[in-house]
Design a protein around this motif. Structure first.
Motif, short mmCIF file in Angstrom:
data_model
loop_
_atom_site.label_atom_id
_atom_site.label_comp_id
_atom_site.label_asym_id
_atom_site.label_seq_id
_atom_site.Cartn_x
_atom_site.Cartn_y
_atom_site.Cartn_z
N ILE A 1 39.03 41.02 42.36
CA ILE A 1 38.91 41.42 43.77
C ILE A 1 37.43 41.60 44.06
CG2 ILE A 1 39.56 43.12 45.50
CD1 ILE A 1 41.91 43.90 43.69
N SER A 2 36.89 40.81 44.97
CA SER A 2 35.45 40.80 45.21
C SER A 2 35.10 41.36 46.58
CB SER A 2 34.91 39.36 45.08
OG SER A 2 33.50 39.36 45.15
N GLY A 3 34.18 42.31 46.60
CA GLY A 3 33.73 42.94 47.83
C GLY A 3 33.25 44.34 47.52
N GLN A 4 32.68 45.03 48.52
CA GLN A 4 31.99 46.29 48.24
C GLN A 4 32.61 47.53 48.85
OE1 GLN A 4 27.96 45.41 49.47
NE2 GLN A 4 27.48 44.39 47.55
N LEU B 1 38.75 48.48 48.88
CA LEU B 1 39.15 47.52 47.86
C LEU B 1 39.49 48.21 46.54
CD1 LEU B 1 36.50 44.75 48.58
CD2 LEU B 1 38.89 44.76 49.25
N ASP B 2 38.83 49.33 46.27
CA ASP B 2 39.19 50.11 45.09
C ASP B 2 40.60 50.69 45.23
OD1 ASP B 2 36.65 49.68 43.94
OD2 ASP B 2 35.81 51.32 45.11
N LEU B 3 40.93 51.10 46.45
CA LEU B 3 42.29 51.60 46.71
C LEU B 3 43.30 50.47 46.57
CD1 LEU B 3 41.65 53.89 49.82
CD2 LEU B 3 41.77 54.54 47.42
N LEU B 4 42.96 49.29 47.09
CA LEU B 4 43.85 48.14 46.96
C LEU B 4 44.08 47.80 45.49
CD1 LEU B 4 45.42 45.73 48.18
CD2 LEU B 4 43.25 44.46 48.20
N SER B 5 43.01 47.85 44.71
CA SER B 5 43.11 47.57 43.27
C SER B 5 44.07 48.53 42.60
CB SER B 5 41.72 47.67 42.64
OG SER B 5 41.79 47.51 41.25
N SER B 6 43.98 49.81 42.95
CA SER B 6 44.85 50.83 42.37
C SER B 6 46.31 50.57 42.73
CB SER B 6 44.42 52.21 42.86
OG SER B 6 45.30 53.21 42.38
N HIS B 7 46.56 50.20 43.99
CA HIS B 7 47.93 49.93 44.43
C HIS B 7 48.49 48.67 43.77
CE1 HIS B 7 49.01 52.85 47.65
NE2 HIS B 7 47.71 53.08 47.59
N LEU B 8 47.66 47.67 43.59
CA LEU B 8 48.11 46.46 42.92
C LEU B 8 48.55 46.76 41.49
CD1 LEU B 8 45.68 43.53 43.87
CD2 LEU B 8 48.15 43.56 44.14
N MET C 1 35.16 32.52 45.16
CA MET C 1 36.53 32.04 45.32
C MET C 1 36.58 30.52 45.26
SD MET C 1 39.31 32.84 48.33
CE MET C 1 39.99 34.26 47.45
N TYR C 2 35.64 29.86 45.90
CA TYR C 2 35.60 28.40 45.91
C TYR C 2 35.46 27.84 44.50
CZ TYR C 2 34.24 23.63 47.15
OH TYR C 2 34.18 22.26 47.26
N THR C 3 34.70 28.54 43.66
CA THR C 3 34.47 28.07 42.29
C THR C 3 35.49 28.63 41.29
OG1 THR C 3 32.88 29.86 41.91
CG2 THR C 3 32.00 27.74 42.68
N GLY C 4 36.51 29.29 41.81
CA GLY C 4 37.57 29.79 40.94
C GLY C 4 37.25 31.08 40.22
N LYS C 5 36.28 31.86 40.73
CA LYS C 5 35.86 33.09 40.05
C LYS C 5 36.27 34.35 40.80
CE LYS C 5 31.93 30.74 37.91
NZ LYS C 5 30.45 30.65 37.83
N ALA C 6 37.13 34.22 41.81
CA ALA C 6 37.65 35.38 42.53
C ALA C 6 39.02 35.02 43.09
CB ALA C 6 36.70 35.80 43.64
N ASP C 7 39.91 36.02 43.11
CA ASP C 7 41.28 35.79 43.58
C ASP C 7 41.53 36.40 44.95
OD1 ASP C 7 42.49 34.60 41.04
OD2 ASP C 7 41.61 36.46 40.30
N ILE C 8 40.92 37.54 45.22
CA ILE C 8 41.01 38.20 46.52
C ILE C 8 39.59 38.55 46.93
CG2 ILE C 8 41.90 40.17 47.82
CD1 ILE C 8 44.08 40.46 45.68
N VAL C 9 39.16 38.11 48.11
CA VAL C 9 37.81 38.44 48.54
C VAL C 9 37.86 39.10 49.92
CG1 VAL C 9 36.86 36.49 47.25
CG2 VAL C 9 37.23 36.26 49.70
#
Length: 315
Positions: free
Chosen positions: A86-89, A93-100, A123-131
């Protein structure tokens, strides 16, 4: 064999007498090395002491944001489940990570703290799943979709709203320089502090400057860059600059005044692939859940009126 003492983020916050969010910001910027043990981030005592020594000497490490929770190249990884980067600042997003992590035991959320443009490239290069992205487009006066369509050309994807939040100027209490519009940043005697290239805030600045026919040469301090909203607000708080651009929450945290200018849309992007089918459904369920909304409301400063709404989707 001796074992070095380590601290949790909560313990670091108490020791330094700062907020937990500020601790996370130091970790994101690479100023405070950290690592994950289970669900907790930890900081070794030697790294904490090194940070305190630098801080006392007025030294601030000029590091790029580091994704400390990403797998180390060459290091053996667990063979079961799926890593989801999960990419972003934003703290949301930390809360989303916890819920996932709670929603699906087969998913291992990993956080990468990159800006909006760099996240989309990952994401384009396959190095992120959720941005996450909050990129303002001056041609359409819209957020995110124009950039996602260009950068993810050839991919199928969905853009779904996470939240909205105010972006604007950080200024000194009382706004003594009367900085109320983008053209005011080119006034004589005004010093700004900028954001790093590839961030959503930097894109907003560049687009608004373009619309107002302002160039970087017109603005004192344009070349000075910081890697987070908190860092920019901190520069203004220390009176090293008269103005910076960021979100309202950071202004409250460091005690500078905030001039709201635009409500920005903070969206999530997920590729529509066979592998991501279950992941997309889980994310949508979380965004529509009362528990997640309650946690976002507790953070404060967010408009959740469109949370979970699909803003754009390819077929």
């Amino acid at each position: 064999m001796s074992h070095e003492k380590s601290y949790t983020t909560e313990e670091i916050a108490k020791l330094l007498r700062i907020s937990k969010l500020t601790v996370y910001d130091l970790i994101k910027k690479g100023e405070l090395p950290a690592y994950r043990v289970g669900r907790q981030m930890r900081v070794d005592e030697s790294d904490l002491e090194a940070y305190k020594t630098r801080a006392k000497g007025g030294y601030r490490a000029a590091a790029q944001p580091v994704a400390y929770t990403l797998p180390v190249p060459g290091q053996a990884q667990p063979t079961t489940g799926r890593n989801v980067i999960i990419s972003g600042q934003d703290v949301s997003l930390d809360l989303l990570s916890s819920h996932l992590e709670k929603s699906d035991a087969a998913l291992r959320p990993l956080r990468s703290y990159q800006g909006s443009l760099n996240s989309l490239v990952a994401m384009y290069t396959g190095k992120a799943d959720i941005v996450s992205t909050h990129l303002f487009d001056g041609e359409t006066m819209d957020y995110n979709v124009p950039y996602v369509r260009r950068l993810l050309s050839g991919h199928r994807f969905v853009v779904v709203n996470m939240l909205a939040r105010w972006a604007g100027f950080y200024v000194q209490p009382g706004n003594p320089k009367q900085l109320l519009s983008w053209t005011d940043l080119s006034k004589s005697g005004v010093r700004m502090v900028n954001r790093e290239k590839g961030s959503g805030a930097r894109t907003l600045i560049e687009e608004q400057f373009r619309l107002a026919s302002i160039t970087g040469r017109d603005v004192n301090g344009y070349e000075r860059e910081e890697n987070s909203h908190l860092a920019v607000a901190g520069v203004v708080a220390r009176k090293e600059a008269d103005v910076g651009v960021g979100i309202e929450k950071a202004a409250r945290m460091v005690g500078v005044e905030f001039v709201p200018l635009i409500k920005e849309r903070y969206d999530l992007v997920i590729l529509k692939t066979e592998e991501n089918g279950a992941l997309l459904k889980t994310v949508m369920d979380i965004l529509h859940s009362a528990a997640f909304s309650k946690e976002l409301e507790a953070v404060g400063g967010y408009d959740l009126s469109q949370t979970g709404k699909i803003m754009y989707e390819t077929w």
